[in-house]
Write a protein that holds these residues in place. Sequence first.
Motif, short mmCIF file in Angstrom:
data_model
loop_
_atom_site.label_atom_id
_atom_site.label_comp_id
_atom_site.label_asym_id
_atom_site.label_seq_id
_atom_site.Cartn_x
_atom_site.Cartn_y
_atom_site.Cartn_z
N LEU A 1 -57.88 -19.61 -14.97
CA LEU A 1 -56.92 -18.97 -14.06
C LEU A 1 -57.29 -17.51 -13.88
O LEU A 1 -57.66 -16.84 -14.84
CB LEU A 1 -55.51 -19.01 -14.66
N ALA B 1 -50.39 -27.66 -10.95
CA ALA B 1 -50.81 -26.34 -10.47
C ALA B 1 -49.72 -25.72 -9.59
O ALA B 1 -49.45 -24.52 -9.70
CB ALA B 1 -52.11 -26.46 -9.69
N MET C 1 -57.62 -20.91 -9.34
CA MET C 1 -57.54 -21.85 -10.45
C MET C 1 -58.68 -22.85 -10.34
O MET C 1 -58.91 -23.42 -9.27
CB MET C 1 -56.20 -22.58 -10.45
N GLU D 1 -47.71 -22.23 -10.16
CA GLU D 1 -47.65 -21.21 -9.12
C GLU D 1 -46.22 -20.80 -8.81
O GLU D 1 -45.97 -19.63 -8.51
CB GLU D 1 -48.34 -21.71 -7.85
N ILE E 1 -59.11 -25.16 -17.98
CA ILE E 1 -58.44 -24.50 -16.85
C ILE E 1 -58.82 -23.03 -16.88
O ILE E 1 -58.61 -22.36 -17.90
CB ILE E 1 -56.91 -24.66 -16.94
N PHE F 1 -52.14 -27.94 -19.37
CA PHE F 1 -51.23 -27.17 -18.52
C PHE F 1 -50.08 -26.56 -19.31
O PHE F 1 -49.60 -25.48 -18.97
CB PHE F 1 -50.73 -28.02 -17.34
N GLU G 1 -52.87 -31.22 -9.09
CA GLU G 1 -52.30 -30.43 -8.00
C GLU G 1 -50.81 -30.19 -8.21
O GLU G 1 -50.31 -29.08 -7.97
CB GLU G 1 -52.53 -31.13 -6.66
N LEU H 1 -57.48 -23.89 -5.29
CA LEU H 1 -57.56 -24.77 -6.45
C LEU H 1 -58.83 -25.59 -6.34
O LEU H 1 -59.06 -26.24 -5.32
CB LEU H 1 -56.33 -25.68 -6.51
#
Length: 124
Positions: free
Chosen positions: A62, A26, A39, A30, A60, A92, A23, A5
């Motif tokens: 990915l 993320a 990411m 995950e 973001i 997100f 975090e 990350l």
Amino acid sequence: MQMPLQISFRHMAHSNALAFEIEKKALKLETFCPRITSMNVVIEPTTRRHQQGNLFHVRIDLTLPGREIVVGSDPSLNQAHEDAHVAIRDAFKAARRQIEDYVRIRFRKRRQGSAGIRRVMEST
């Protein structure tokens, strides 16, 4: 966290609170899709001249097997993005929706592939 990350703050000071929130989100992504290989999250204010009233842009990137997902929040569409936490939340959420589509399509292809194999075996 298995995936690498990277969090970048552009044109603003590093914030431990924002980094922690990123975090945490993320990790949640995950657990939903453990096949994320990398990411990269970038957060930046749209202008650097204001002390208040800045809108935040979050991007973001990915990487998944066979696909790259790029999510960007458009701050001009939502005045709530004056709060960086809201901009992060919205980005997100959009990333999760795209990952859900990715998982659904991969699962469907896998099921169709195994059904095709079964049909061939039954016909012989």
